[in-house]
Design an enzyme around this catalytic site. Structure first.
Site, short mmCIF file in Angstrom:
data_model
loop_
_atom_site.label_atom_id
_atom_site.label_comp_id
_atom_site.label_asym_id
_atom_site.label_seq_id
_atom_site.Cartn_x
_atom_site.Cartn_y
_atom_site.Cartn_z
N CYS A 2 -4.04 -11.65 -5.13
CA CYS A 2 -5.47 -11.78 -3.71
C CYS A 2 -4.45 -12.23 -2.69
O CYS A 2 -2.62 -12.31 -3.00
CB CYS A 2 -5.99 -13.06 -4.11
SG CYS A 2 -6.43 -12.97 -5.83
N ARG A 27 -2.28 -5.71 -0.20
CA ARG A 27 -1.97 -6.30 -1.30
C ARG A 27 -3.45 -5.89 -2.17
O ARG A 27 -3.25 -5.67 -3.69
CB ARG A 27 -2.50 -7.38 -1.61
CG ARG A 27 -0.70 -8.73 -1.36
CD ARG A 27 -0.72 -9.77 -0.42
NE ARG A 27 -0.83 -10.18 -2.07
CZ ARG A 27 0.71 -10.38 -2.64
NH1 ARG A 27 1.84 -9.95 -1.87
NH2 ARG A 27 0.68 -11.42 -4.15
N TRP A 72 -9.44 -9.95 -4.87
CA TRP A 72 -9.48 -8.92 -5.60
C TRP A 72 -10.36 -9.32 -6.99
O TRP A 72 -9.60 -10.25 -7.87
CB TRP A 72 -8.32 -8.56 -5.82
CG TRP A 72 -8.25 -7.14 -6.01
CD1 TRP A 72 -8.26 -5.99 -5.90
CD2 TRP A 72 -7.96 -6.53 -7.99
NE1 TRP A 72 -7.83 -5.04 -7.13
CE2 TRP A 72 -8.05 -5.72 -8.07
CE3 TRP A 72 -7.83 -7.50 -9.35
CZ2 TRP A 72 -7.54 -4.82 -9.22
CZ3 TRP A 72 -7.93 -7.32 -10.16
CH2 TRP A 72 -7.72 -5.33 -10.59
N ASN A 97 -4.48 -17.60 -6.42
CA ASN A 97 -4.20 -16.34 -6.78
C ASN A 97 -3.97 -16.10 -8.54
O ASN A 97 -3.07 -17.19 -8.69
CB ASN A 97 -2.81 -15.56 -6.07
CG ASN A 97 -2.56 -14.53 -6.26
OD1 ASN A 97 -3.65 -13.71 -6.47
ND2 ASN A 97 -2.02 -13.72 -5.54
N GLY A 98 -4.06 -15.28 -9.34
CA GLY A 98 -3.56 -15.70 -10.45
C GLY A 98 -4.90 -15.48 -11.38
O GLY A 98 -6.23 -15.59 -10.83
N GLU A 480 4.20 11.52 -10.24
CA GLU A 480 4.01 11.08 -9.55
C GLU A 480 2.97 11.35 -8.24
O GLU A 480 1.88 10.82 -8.19
CB GLU A 480 5.67 10.53 -8.49
CG GLU A 480 5.59 9.83 -7.74
CD GLU A 480 4.76 8.45 -7.13
OE1 GLU A 480 4.62 7.51 -6.42
OE2 GLU A 480 4.74 7.93 -9.11
N LYS A 484 -0.44 10.19 -6.53
CA LYS A 484 -0.95 10.18 -5.24
C LYS A 484 -1.84 9.94 -5.13
O LYS A 484 -2.98 9.51 -4.56
CB LYS A 484 0.40 10.47 -4.57
CG LYS A 484 2.26 9.59 -4.44
CD LYS A 484 1.55 8.57 -3.93
CE LYS A 484 2.99 7.96 -4.36
NZ LYS A 484 2.61 6.07 -5.69
N GLU A 487 -4.81 7.90 -6.52
CA GLU A 487 -4.80 6.61 -5.37
C GLU A 487 -5.87 6.70 -4.23
O GLU A 487 -6.49 6.03 -4.33
CB GLU A 487 -3.24 5.72 -5.84
CG GLU A 487 -2.74 5.84 -7.09
CD GLU A 487 -0.95 5.10 -6.44
OE1 GLU A 487 -0.76 4.20 -6.85
OE2 GLU A 487 -1.02 5.76 -6.22
N HIS A 503 -0.03 23.66 -24.31
CA HIS A 503 -0.07 22.75 -25.26
C HIS A 503 -1.74 21.75 -25.51
O HIS A 503 -2.19 21.27 -25.89
CB HIS A 503 0.68 21.74 -26.19
CG HIS A 503 1.21 22.29 -26.40
ND1 HIS A 503 1.62 23.29 -27.86
CD2 HIS A 503 2.67 22.54 -25.93
CE1 HIS A 503 2.45 23.90 -28.24
NE2 HIS A 503 3.19 23.33 -26.80
N LYS A 601 -1.87 -3.99 -4.42
CA LYS A 601 -0.04 -3.65 -4.06
C LYS A 601 0.30 -4.01 -4.68
O LYS A 601 1.32 -3.88 -5.51
CB LYS A 601 -0.17 -3.62 -2.49
CG LYS A 601 1.31 -3.73 -2.17
CD LYS A 601 1.72 -2.11 -1.87
CE LYS A 601 3.17 -1.92 -1.97
NZ LYS A 601 3.45 -0.45 -1.36
#
Length: 606
Positions: A2, A27, A72, A97-98, A480, A484, A487, A503, A601
């Site tokens: 947040c 964020r 968030w 926040n938290g 990666e 991306k 995301e 496999h 973020k």
């Protein structure tokens, strides 16, 4: 996760609060709100949605003291009722926040005392607790101090009360807060980005600090309630660094900034040589005693750690283990003797990583080396050794320049250890230096291929799934690349070591499956070509990103793009087209590139 902003000024703070929230949108959030304190008391304006909607709702508001928040969702669905600030009694506003871990028990106690709850959040508990303490006769500071002692978890709090009309209070425990001072005005925020338009004079709160902002200035108290001094610093960061300029999205801007970011990150190593002093005054002695390295990270930083494992093991012969921080912290295993912990984080505030680092202290290690983009973060303050990436502020949620600069520093670490541990021959060190020296130019050349990758993206945007393949150092880059695409384009994608294709993943390959392949023209090229033949035989569409000469070896590929050869630093160069491919695919699909759904973020909760 947040975003928090607080402002006390002699002018209207509403525009400043909204600007601060806009700069924290990266964020990740799902609702937003502001709380104002004026001569008439407290006022809340909250919306389920973006800061732009909050700005419209608060266009006529005015006050000289206020707090603001982007939420968030953790406890309770995204809604106006669950948006911050939360009201305690009728006199206290709180942004948070938290996570308050014991909120259920505290809620039950407060309900028994007659408090009624209007949200599903853990935050509302904090607001009512502060009000309850003030009802017992405490002033605002004493009430906040008493409340914080009852809370379990990690959090940052911003507090305003109509019973303290010229005061704001903020608290830090396990979640970052920064203070700022300007001309006759004072600020707090969860990130310096929110303060850059107003001041560059900042200070960082330490763990368990409580700061009191009023017209006379800022006073800071430690967790025992004793006054303390926290040094102020003048930032050398331009406010323009957070502006979009001519780019369509911040992610596109940050991809384009990678040559300069890498040049800045590698500059000291190129000037001084690969010397232990790059990592701190204790590094030479610590590196000399290291016999094992454990890398801890999350997300893209974990992929950087996987690449570093190949580099360090091949260049130094030191054994390297790489762990996802959220898994490592719950494992019950001791470290081998003389283990160096390498902790990688863009923000330095990632909750799982910080917990994993602390767990490693109990399991035996030589020291912690922090690789981070924020110089005064929690991670850098806890580490014996620190290496900073000079990526600058990264606003897009999907990591780009932070990731490649992490790789640049990890290569520097591998080369430094090679020189110290093995007395690597001068010609080998000269080769590493040359590769680092030419890397920014090669990255710029690769960025020039953007339009061709945009054409690839037009085709990829119609896919529902994708596979990414790579071998050796390029296997983590395949991971990666898949991350991306997931995301920001919301396409299901998986990265695999190319040798693992037979496999299991090969069962998914047909004419509708794009397969993006990263390939070097090296001793493993024939192995990769065999894997590509397996894909071709099943009708899969092959998109080949390879070094010079690779395309000629795979004429059957649906699309091919050749990149300059850059030796050991190929993973960095290969990352850039994968970023551009994901970016343009997301643009084709019309997703919110810089603020992908459900993501944040900086992940400051477990």
């Amino acid at each position: 996760m947040c975003g928090i902003v607080g402002v006390l000024s002699n002018r209207n703070v509403v525009p400043m609060l909204l600007t601060g929230l806009e700069l924290l949108e990266y964020r990740g959030y799902d609702s937003s709100g502001i709380g104002l304190l004026d001569e008439h008391g407290l006022k809340r304006i909250r919306v389920k949605g973006r800061v732009a909607e909050l700005a419209q709702a608060s266009r006529d508001a005015s006050a000289q003291i206020g707090i603001a928040h982007t939420r968030w969702a953790t406890h309770g669905e995204p809604s106006e009722a669950n948006a911050h600030p939360h009201l305690g009694g009728s006199s206290v506003l709180v942004v948070h926040n938290g996570i308050i871990e014991n909120h259920a028990l505290l809620r039950a106690q407060l309900t028994a005392e007659g408090y009624q709850f209007s949200s599903q959040t853990d935050t509302e508990v904090v607001a009512h607790l502060i009000d309850a303490e003030m009802q017992r006769g405490h002033d605002l500071f004493a009430a906040v101090f008493a409340t914080v002692r009852q809370l379990e978890g990690a959090f940052a709090l911003g507090i305003a009360s109509s019973k303290a009309p010229d005061t704001l209070i903020c608290v830090r425990r396990g979640s970052p807060l920064v203070l700022g001072s300007g001309f006759q005005e004072h600020f707090f925020a969860s990130d310096i980005a929110a303060l850059l338009p107003f001041t560059q004079r900042i200070s960082y709160l330490e763990e368990n600090d409580i700061a009191v902002l009023n017209r006379d200035g800022i006073r800071v108290f430690n967790g025992d309630g004793h006054p303390v001094e926290r040094p102020s610093r003048t930032l050398d960061i331009s406010p323009e660094s957070t502006e979009l300029g001519h780019y369509r999205h911040y992610m596109q801007k940050e991809i384009a900034e990678q040559p300069a970011a890498l040049a800045s990150t590698l500059e000291r190593a190129l000037q001084l040589g690969f010397q232990p002093g790059l990592f701190g005054p204790q590094a030479e002695a610590i590196f000399a005693s290291v016999t094992h390295i454990r890398i801890l990270a999350c997300g893209s930083s974990y992929h950087a750690g996987l690449v570093a494992k190949y580099w360090i093991e091949e260049m130094t012969e030191l054994p390297v283990s790489v762990d996802i921080a959220s898994e490592y912290r719950y494992r019950l295993a001791r470290e081998p003797a003389n283990t160096l912990i390498v902790a990688i984080s863009q923000s330095g505030e990632t909750a799982d990583l910080l917990a994993a680092v602390r767990a490693s202290r109990e399991r035996g290690n030589v020291a912690v080396l922090a690789i981070c983009n924020v110089p005064h973060s929690s991670l850098t303050r806890e580490a014996e050794l620190v290496a900073l990436t000079y990526a600058g502020i990264e606003i897009g949620v999907a990591s780009t320049k932070a990731f490649t600069t992490q790789l640049g520093l990890l290569f520097t670490l591998a080369a430094t250890l090679a020189q110290q541990q093995l007395s690597a021959p001068p010609e080998k060190m000269a080769e590493y230096r040359h590769q680092a020296l030419v890397l920014p130019k090669l990255c710029a050349d690769t960025l020039a291929m953007e339009q061709e990758l945009a054409q690839w993206a037009h085709e990829l945007s119609h896919a529902g799934n994708a596979l990414f393949l790579g071998r050796h150092q390029l296997y983590p880059i395949a991971l990666e690349g898949a991350l991306k695409l997931k995301e920001i384009a919301y396409i299901h994608a998986e990265g695999y070591a190319a040798g693992e294709l037979k496999h299991g993943p090969l069962a998914l390959v047909d004419e509708h499956m794009p397969v993006i392949v990263c390939m070097r023209n090296d001793r493993l090229a024939d192995k990769v070509l065999s894997n590509l033949r397996e894909v071709e035989a099943r009708g899969g569409q092959i998109y080949l990103l390879g070094e010079a000469g690779c395309a000629a070896q795979a004429p059957f590929a649906h699309r091919s793009l050749e990149l300059p050869a850059c030796g050991e630093l190929a993973p960095i160069l290969m990352t850039i087209p994968l970023q551009l491919l994901a970016y343009h695919t997301a643009c084709r699909k019309g997703t919110d590139v810089d603020k992908p759904r459900n993501l944040a973020k900086s992940v400051t909760v477990e």
